[in-house]
Design an enzyme around this catalytic site. Structure first.
Site, short mmCIF file in Angstrom:
data_model
loop_
_atom_site.label_atom_id
_atom_site.label_comp_id
_atom_site.label_asym_id
_atom_site.label_seq_id
_atom_site.Cartn_x
_atom_site.Cartn_y
_atom_site.Cartn_z
CD GLU A 501 -0.52 14.47 8.08
OE1 GLU A 501 0.23 14.10 8.98
OE2 GLU A 501 -0.50 13.97 6.94
CD GLU A 785 -1.72 7.76 10.95
OE1 GLU A 785 -1.38 8.14 12.09
OE2 GLU A 785 -1.35 8.32 9.91
C1 BGC Z 1 -1.85 10.97 6.45
C2 BGC Z 1 -2.60 9.89 5.74
C3 BGC Z 1 -2.39 10.15 4.30
C4 BGC Z 1 -0.95 9.88 4.08
C5 BGC Z 1 -0.49 9.83 2.69
C6 BGC Z 1 -0.41 10.75 6.20
O1 BGC Z 1 0.42 11.60 6.86
O2 BGC Z 1 -2.17 11.06 7.78
O3 BGC Z 1 -3.78 9.53 6.22
O4 BGC Z 1 -3.25 9.54 3.42
O5 BGC Z 1 -0.14 10.73 4.84
O6 BGC Z 1 0.22 8.72 2.60
#
Ligand code: BGC
Length: 906
Positions: A501, A785
């Site tokens: 990501e 997270e």
């Molecule tokens: C990310 C988040 C991001 C989100 C959007 C995720 O996959 O890691 O931090 O803001 O997607 O909802």
């Protein structure tokens, strides 16, 4: 006459001391008044600029004359328009309140290539490309040349589509990592400037460039490779000025050759492979491409990515069989970090006689633990895998590494030893990890701990503040907040640094921006990112959910109504919130000026997609956002239970409010009024839609209350009632928060402002999840997270989305500084030339202290409780003043100086 003990220090240009290669057309200067004299103030200044270091008697470039002002930062250079490669020497004379004048030392800045026409270099690449998933070897591009005259000065201006590292005559050029970083390569490319005067020699010279895939060619996010280009390309221009005044320029063009060698492949997600037995071999010429006409080339306004620290391993344990790679050893670096590791071969016996570079310094011995019975054989291959935790959870001390949460990011390195190298570390990859699994170690006993060193990478932002208090868990939280930012501010603000990501999620960025500015001098980083947001804005005015937005080209059309054409509320709003936060924290007005048109287009887009002043209503034909992402509010939804219409409309109102304030700061009075009227209208619609006739917010989750109170959306008389309901809601959940990314940053601030400091402290001290301290009690060294990323009851959360290094929930850090320690912005004054000191003791804390290095100097605030006695010490830097508000209700004005005292709290 200079005033005693006063000096003018820290001369900077755009935040850098002596920057090389600036491309700002009107760079701004700053300095600091350094003195312990109480009440010290600057009354006037005079800046002098000259083209030579000793030309200040008649400064031919600029003499500002005496300017009556206390301003010491963001002073625009006022000489004639700058030209490319111009070196400007400057100094300042400061007149203080005693009437004395103090001159500074001389400083300088140098411009880079300001015009596209300054570039005669072309993009060159090796005749090799991988595929959408195949990573090819890393090429080295070469240029040999000879010089027969003494060199006076030499610069390299360079960049790449991909990432590059230069070597000139056997020595590395500069200390930047992963340059030129990630931009929307179709629009902008950053270049770097290096002073290589001392690296050139008479006779033969050899210039080499390693060219990695980086963001432009390698895997990004969960996508395949080749998102911008099919292979990396170098842009390089070496400009030499000889002692005799003549010049020579060597550029990237068809005269270069390309080689392949030990670097078998490198990818930021997948890792790097290096076989040191393979020498570099020339494989042919290069392919040449002209610079695209519409590509903007400029220097970054942020500091570069560098190695910022090295970490020693704390322990090593046997990791069992590493999936077909034999037995492995797992090193624990004690800190979830971002970067790479170095393998130190000089610490273990070698097969062949150690070469000069591998021999140990005289008198040093191999440590006991280096118990290799056999020397390390030439050809030994090590495979390294990286993980944030062990399979047994964040508290485990032995067992396999946990890699499931990395998704498709392999983050695996491989190295084959040539029997000679003293050490090895990869060049063009980075990983998010605390644990390193090393397979291939030939011994039966553990490798020595110093076989592995953690090499931390990140945008090199100076530390600007710190917070400490009497609770060790909160101190660990503060450390975790800063490490979260260090790992996720690697060139761009990312969500996480480990799984496939690592994207510039706009929501995460706006949530954490304020806290980042407390811990680090992050101004340049955010100003640079705001320029990227400008590039990423789509034709409708919408702002994507990530910046850079990798596929922006295909998504710019209005019919693409998805999150990459509009990131939705709290995500897209980063476009306004981040620059506004930077302006408030630093006083940098230009970040507002230079993006005002972007802001206005964004707001017009919000307006055009609203209906009756409501946004993200049911059935709207655009993306309505990620909700209160990851809230554990009982809704059972990843987006939480707060309706997107409520979040959308609240952020729409907030955007109107910010637009009005920004227009006001920029002197656009008419526009400020127009946006203020919009704010009013949207507030009314918000209340009509979400406040029940008996004055309740519906639905009664915590985040709706927080948005209503934080963004000032409800009538004043309703505030106490709503705040009490919020407190009741928290209590009903066992004194726990239930907020996600959207509500969490505001919760403790709102509670404090509304008179419920005790509840804010209860949340801070809460150790059961969801809470800030739960992860800390589980041994976290970064911010997770999810509130429940790992729990004793359930183990790991869904591996599909479970990062242990995600800064968003660290946003509580701003509250620690501004409320607990009590260093706060003055509501009317940005940048701390005037500020508020209002410490708020509470909870179980008996002491707290913080400092913040502002552009004017260091603010300090420290309190200790002795029973009911509140002992307070604070420092107001020179040229600033503060309003002090003590917890006993007294308040007073303070000028520059150090003050200590006590009051009784009854
Ligand atoms: C990310 C988040 C991001 C989100 C959007 C995720 O996959 O890691 O931090 O803001 O997607 O909802």
């Amino acid at each position: 006459m200079a005033s005693s003990n006063t000096s003018i220090t820290d001369l900077r240009v755009e935040g850098f001391s002596c920057p090389l290669g600036l491309t700002e057309s009107r760079p701004r200067l700053s300095w600091r008044l350094d003195t312990a004299r109480p009440g010290a103030r600057q009354v006037a200044y005079r800046v002098l600029a000259s083209s030579s270091p000793d030309g200040f008697d008649v400064p031919e470039l600029w003499d500002s004359g005496r300017v009556e002002s206390n301003q010491t930062a963001f002073i625009e250079y006022g000489g004639a328009p700058l030209y490319s490669r111009e070196r400007v020497y400057w100094r300042v004379e400061v007149e203080d309140e005693t009437g004395a004048t103090t001159p500074s030392q001389t400083s300088w800045f140098e411009t880079g290539l300001l015009q596209k026409s300054d570039w005669s270099a072309k993009f060159i690449s090796a005749p090799i490309a991988g595929g959408p998933i195949t990573v090819p070897p890393v090429p080295r591009l070469n240029r040999a040349f000879s010089l027969n005259k003494p060199v006076k000065s030499a610069r390299i201006y360079a960049s790449a589509l991909g990432v590059y590292q230069l070597e000139l005559n056997g020595a590395r050029v500069g200390d930047q990592e992963l340059a030129p970083g990630w931009t929307d390569y179709e629009q902008s490319l950053r270049f770097q400037t290096f002073d290589v005067t001392g690296q050139l020699q008479r006779g033969d010279n050899a210039l080499h460039a390693l060219l990695g895939d980086g963001w432009a060619v390698g895997h990004i996010g969960w996508k395949n490779r080749q998102n911008y280009h099919d292979r990396p390309a170098l842009l390089c221009q070496l400009e030499i000025e000889f002692e005799d005044g003549s010049r020579e320029t060597i550029v990237s063009d068809e005269q270069w050759t390309s080689s392949l060698g030990p670097l078998l492949g490198s990818d930021m997600m997948m890792g790097e492979s290096h076989n040191a037995l393979l020498p570099w071999r020339e494989v042919g010429g290069v392919e040449v491409e002209e610079l695209p006409g519409d590509l903007k080339l400029r220097a970054s306004i942020a500091p570069p990515v560098r190695v910022t620290e090295e970490l020693a391993a704390l322990s090593v344990h046997a990791g069992g069989n590493a999936g077909g790679f034999g037995d492995c050893w797992v090193f624990d670096l004690g800190q979830n970090m971002v970067g790479r590791v170095r393998l130190n071969f000089a610490r273990v016996p070698q097969a062949s006689a150690p070469s000069e570079e591998t021999s140990l310094p005289e008198g040093s011995e191999l440590p006991e633990a280096a118990a290799l019975s056999e020397p390390l054989e030439t050809g030994t291959t090590f495979r390294l895998r990286f993980a944030e935790t062990l399979e047994g959870g964040p508290n485990a001390t032995e067992g396999h590494i946990y890699t499931t949460n990395l998704r498709a990011a392999r983050q695996t390195d491989a190295y084959t030893h040539d029997g000679k190298a003293a050490s090895w570390e990869p060049v063009f990859t980075f990983h998010g990890f605390r644990y390193v699994e090393v397979a291939g170690w030939p011994g039966k006993t553990a490798p020595p701990l110093d076989f592995v060193t953690g090499v931390v990478l990140g945008t090199d932002q100076e530390r600007s503040g710190d917070f400490e208090c009497s609770d060790p868990l909160i101190n660990q939280l503060q450390k975790n907040i800063d490490w979260g930012w260090r790992g996720n501010s690697l060139d761009i603000p990312t969500d996480c640094p480990q799984r496939d990501e690592r994207l510039g999620w706009t929501g995460d960025a706006q949530v954490f921006c304020e806290t980042s500015l407390w811990n680090r001098d992050a101004r340049g980083f955010w100003v640079e990112w705001a320029r990227q947001v400008r590039d990423a804005q789509v034709s409708t005015g919408g702002i994507p959910c990530t910046v850079p937005a990798p596929a922006i080209g295909q998504l710019a059309a209005p019919e693409h109504r998805n999150s990459w054409s509009d990131g939705g509320p709290a995500w897209a709003d980063a476009v306004l919130i981040c620059p506004w936060t930077v302006y408030r924290a630093t006083g940098d007005k230009r970040v507002l000026e230079e993006n005002y048109d972007v802001f206005a287009r964004f707001f017009a887009y919000l307006q055009s997609t609203a209906r009756d002043n409501l946004r993200c209503f049911d059935g709207c034909d655009y993306f309505s956002g990620f909700g209160d992402w990851l809230a554990l509010d009982g809704s059972g939804r990843t987006e939480g239970g707060t309706p997107t219409e409520l979040i959308g409309t609240a952020f729409y109102a907030h955007a109107a409010d910010l637009m009005s304030q920004i227009a006001g700061v920029l002197g656009k009075t008419g526009e400020a009024q127009k946006y203020a009227a919009s704010f009013d209208a949207i507030r009314k619609s918000f209340c009509a839609r979400f406040i029940t006739p008996d004055g309740r917010l519906s639905p009664p989750f915590q985040t709706p209350y927080l948005l209503a109170l934080e963004f000032n959306l409800v009538p004043d008389e309703l505030r106490p009632k709503l705040a009490l309901e919020l407190v009741g809601e928290i209590k009903a959940r066992g004194q726990k928060l239930s907020t996600g990314f959207v509500g969490s940053p505001y919760i403790n601030g709102v509670l404090t402002r509304e008179g419920h400091l005790d509840t804010a402290y209860t949340l801070l001290h809460q150790k059961a999840w969801p809470s800030w301290l739960y992860a800390v009690t589980q041994g976290a060294t970064t911010i997770w997270e999810r509130w429940d990323g790992w729990t004793t009851e359930k183990g790991f959360q869904d591996a599909g989305m479970n990062s242990f290094n995600h800064y968003a929930y660290g946003a509580v850090g701003a509250w620690l500084y501004s409320q607990v320690a009590g260093i706060a912005l003055d509501p009317q004054t940005p940048g701390y030339s005037r500020f508020v000191l209002a410490p708020k003791p509470g909870g179980q804390l008996t002491f707290a202290k913080a400092h913040l290095d502002t552009l004017h100097g260091r603010i300090e605030s420290e309190w200790h409780l002795e029973d009911d006695k509140f002992n307070y010490r604070f420092v107001v830097p020179a040229n600033t003043s503060a309003k002090v508000e003590l917890p006993d209700g007294t308040s007073f004005e303070a000028v520059a100086g150090v003050v200590e005292g006590s009051v009784w709290l009854s």
